[in-house]
Design a protein around this motif. Sequence first.
Motif, PDB file in Angstrom:
ATOM      1  N   UNK A   1      -0.455   7.921   4.167  1.00  7.90           N
ATOM      2  CA  UNK A   1      -0.172   6.850   3.243  1.00  7.90           C
ATOM      3  C   UNK A   1      -0.034   7.435   1.836  1.00  7.90           C
ATOM      4  N   UNK A   2       0.887   6.871   1.111  1.00 16.32           N
ATOM      5  CA  UNK A   2       1.103   7.325  -0.261  1.00 16.32           C
ATOM      6  C   UNK A   2       0.089   6.683  -1.193  1.00 16.32           C
ATOM      7  N   UNK A   3      -0.658   7.505  -1.906  1.00  7.58           N
ATOM      8  CA  UNK A   3      -1.605   6.982  -2.893  1.00  7.58           C
ATOM      9  C   UNK A   3      -0.853   6.307  -4.039  1.00  7.58           C
ATOM     10  N   UNK A   4       0.338   6.792  -4.336  1.00  3.05           N
ATOM     11  CA  UNK A   4       1.118   6.216  -5.435  1.00  3.05           C
ATOM     12  C   UNK A   4       1.434   4.755  -5.164  1.00  3.05           C
ATOM     13  N   UNK A   5       1.720   4.413  -3.919  1.00  3.82           N
ATOM     14  CA  UNK A   5       2.040   3.024  -3.589  1.00  3.82           C
ATOM     15  C   UNK A   5       0.807   2.145  -3.704  1.00  3.82           C
ATOM     16  N   UNK A   6      -0.338   2.617  -3.229  1.00  4.87           N
ATOM     17  CA  UNK A   6      -1.580   1.859  -3.372  1.00  4.87           C
ATOM     18  C   UNK A   6      -1.940   1.680  -4.843  1.00  4.87           C
ATOM     19  N   UNK A   7      -1.768   2.734  -5.633  1.00  8.77           N
ATOM     20  CA  UNK A   7      -2.072   2.655  -7.071  1.00  8.77           C
ATOM     21  C   UNK A   7      -1.116   1.704  -7.783  1.00  8.77           C
ATOM     22  N   UNK A   8       0.159   1.769  -7.437  1.00  4.98           N
ATOM     23  CA  UNK A   8       1.138   0.866  -8.042  1.00  4.98           C
ATOM     24  C   UNK A   8       0.811  -0.580  -7.695  1.00  4.98           C
ATOM     25  N   UNK A   9       0.488  -0.827  -6.446  1.00  4.79           N
ATOM     26  CA  UNK A   9       0.126  -2.177  -6.019  1.00  4.79           C
ATOM     27  C   UNK A   9      -1.112  -2.674  -6.749  1.00  4.79           C
ATOM     28  N   UNK A  10      -2.101  -1.811  -6.892  1.00  7.62           N
ATOM     29  CA  UNK A  10      -3.343  -2.199  -7.564  1.00  7.62           C
ATOM     30  C   UNK A  10      -3.112  -2.552  -9.019  1.00  7.62           C
ATOM     31  N   UNK A  11      -2.107  -1.937  -9.634  1.00 12.06           N
ATOM     32  CA  UNK A  11      -1.842  -2.213 -11.047  1.00 12.06           C
ATOM     33  C   UNK A  11      -0.843  -3.346 -11.237  1.00 12.06           C
ATOM     34  N   UNK A  12      -0.350  -3.906 -10.137  1.00 12.10           N
ATOM     35  CA  UNK A  12       0.591  -5.009 -10.230  1.00 12.10           C
ATOM     36  C   UNK A  12       2.034  -4.591 -10.357  1.00 12.10           C
ATOM     37  N   UNK A  13       2.319  -3.323 -10.166  1.00 10.63           N
ATOM     38  CA  UNK A  13       3.688  -2.827 -10.224  1.00 10.63           C
ATOM     39  C   UNK A  13       4.403  -3.164  -8.924  1.00 10.63           C
ATOM     40  N   UNK A  14       5.630  -3.634  -9.021  1.00 10.41           N
ATOM     41  CA  UNK A  14       6.404  -3.947  -7.826  1.00 10.41           C
ATOM     42  C   UNK A  14       6.736  -2.668  -7.072  1.00 10.41           C
ATOM     43  N   UNK A  15       6.711  -2.760  -5.742  1.00 10.08           N
ATOM     44  CA  UNK A  15       6.895  -1.586  -4.885  1.00 10.08           C
ATOM     45  C   UNK A  15       8.047  -1.812  -3.919  1.00 10.08           C
ATOM     46  N   UNK A  16       8.862  -0.785  -3.755  1.00  9.14           N
ATOM     47  CA  UNK A  16       9.889  -0.749  -2.719  1.00  9.14           C
ATOM     48  C   UNK A  16       9.611   0.492  -1.882  1.00  9.14           C
ATOM     49  N   UNK A  17       9.565   0.320  -0.564  1.00  7.81           N
ATOM     50  CA  UNK A  17       9.252   1.441   0.311  1.00  7.81           C
ATOM     51  C   UNK A  17       9.986   1.295   1.635  1.00  7.81           C
ATOM     52  N   UNK A  18      10.089   2.404   2.334  1.00 11.59           N
ATOM     53  CA  UNK A  18      10.583   2.323   3.703  1.00 11.59           C
ATOM     54  C   UNK A  18       9.417   1.968   4.622  1.00 11.59           C
ATOM     55  N   UNK A  19       9.727   1.299   5.709  1.00 15.21           N
ATOM     56  CA  UNK A  19       8.718   0.870   6.670  1.00 15.21           C
ATOM     57  C   UNK A  19       8.489   2.002   7.672  1.00 15.21           C
ATOM     58  N   UNK A  20       7.894   3.076   7.180  1.00 13.51           N
ATOM     59  CA  UNK A  20       7.659   4.248   8.019  1.00 13.51           C
ATOM     60  C   UNK A  20       6.323   4.130   8.747  1.00 13.51           C
ATOM     61  N   UNK A  21       6.009   5.089   9.583  1.00 11.78           N
ATOM     62  CA  UNK A  21       4.826   5.031  10.442  1.00 11.78           C
ATOM     63  C   UNK A  21       3.521   5.362   9.731  1.00 11.78           C
ATOM     64  N   UNK A  22       3.550   5.590   8.419  1.00 12.71           N
ATOM     65  CA  UNK A  22       2.336   6.028   7.732  1.00 12.71           C
ATOM     66  C   UNK A  22       1.446   4.882   7.262  1.00 12.71           C
ATOM     67  N   UNK A  23       1.742   3.651   7.641  1.00 17.03           N
ATOM     68  CA  UNK A  23       0.858   2.544   7.326  1.00 17.03           C
ATOM     69  C   UNK A  23       1.227   1.737   6.102  1.00 17.03           C
ATOM     70  N   UNK A  24       2.430   1.929   5.580  1.00 13.53           N
ATOM     71  CA  UNK A  24       2.810   1.201   4.378  1.00 13.53           C
ATOM     72  C   UNK A  24       2.986  -0.288   4.633  1.00 13.53           C
ATOM     73  N   UNK A  25       3.356  -0.671   5.839  1.00 13.65           N
ATOM     74  CA  UNK A  25       3.454  -2.105   6.163  1.00 13.65           C
ATOM     75  C   UNK A  25       2.089  -2.761   6.016  1.00 13.65           C
ATOM     76  N   UNK A  26       1.029  -2.031   6.363  1.00 10.90           N
ATOM     77  CA  UNK A  26      -0.334  -2.559   6.208  1.00 10.90           C
ATOM     78  C   UNK A  26      -0.694  -2.688   4.732  1.00 10.90           C
ATOM     79  N   UNK A  27      -0.389  -1.674   3.954  1.00 11.12           N
ATOM     80  CA  UNK A  27      -0.702  -1.693   2.519  1.00 11.12           C
ATOM     81  C   UNK A  27       0.046  -2.830   1.832  1.00 11.12           C
TER      82      UNK A  27
END
Length: 82
Positions: A1-27
Amino acid sequence: MSHAIAEASASGTSVVSTDCKSGLAEVLHKGEYGKLCKVGNINGMANAMLEILTLSEDELDSNIKRGMSGRDFLMQKISERI
């Protein structure tokens, strides 16, 4: 899982990601807290980025206010689960 995506989400920054197998759909709660695109879908990524870039100020504020899922991945929250 990308820490950058979790950090961006926590700060309220909008996120665009691919739905890869690393758990980003869960995050991103299956797209509730950000845009998920199929892996390799370049047009889908471009459209998702354009959609976020064209959100109104009110829509951006509502993303922040509803509480982004990245807060669930802060160290304190993780240590409470252990």
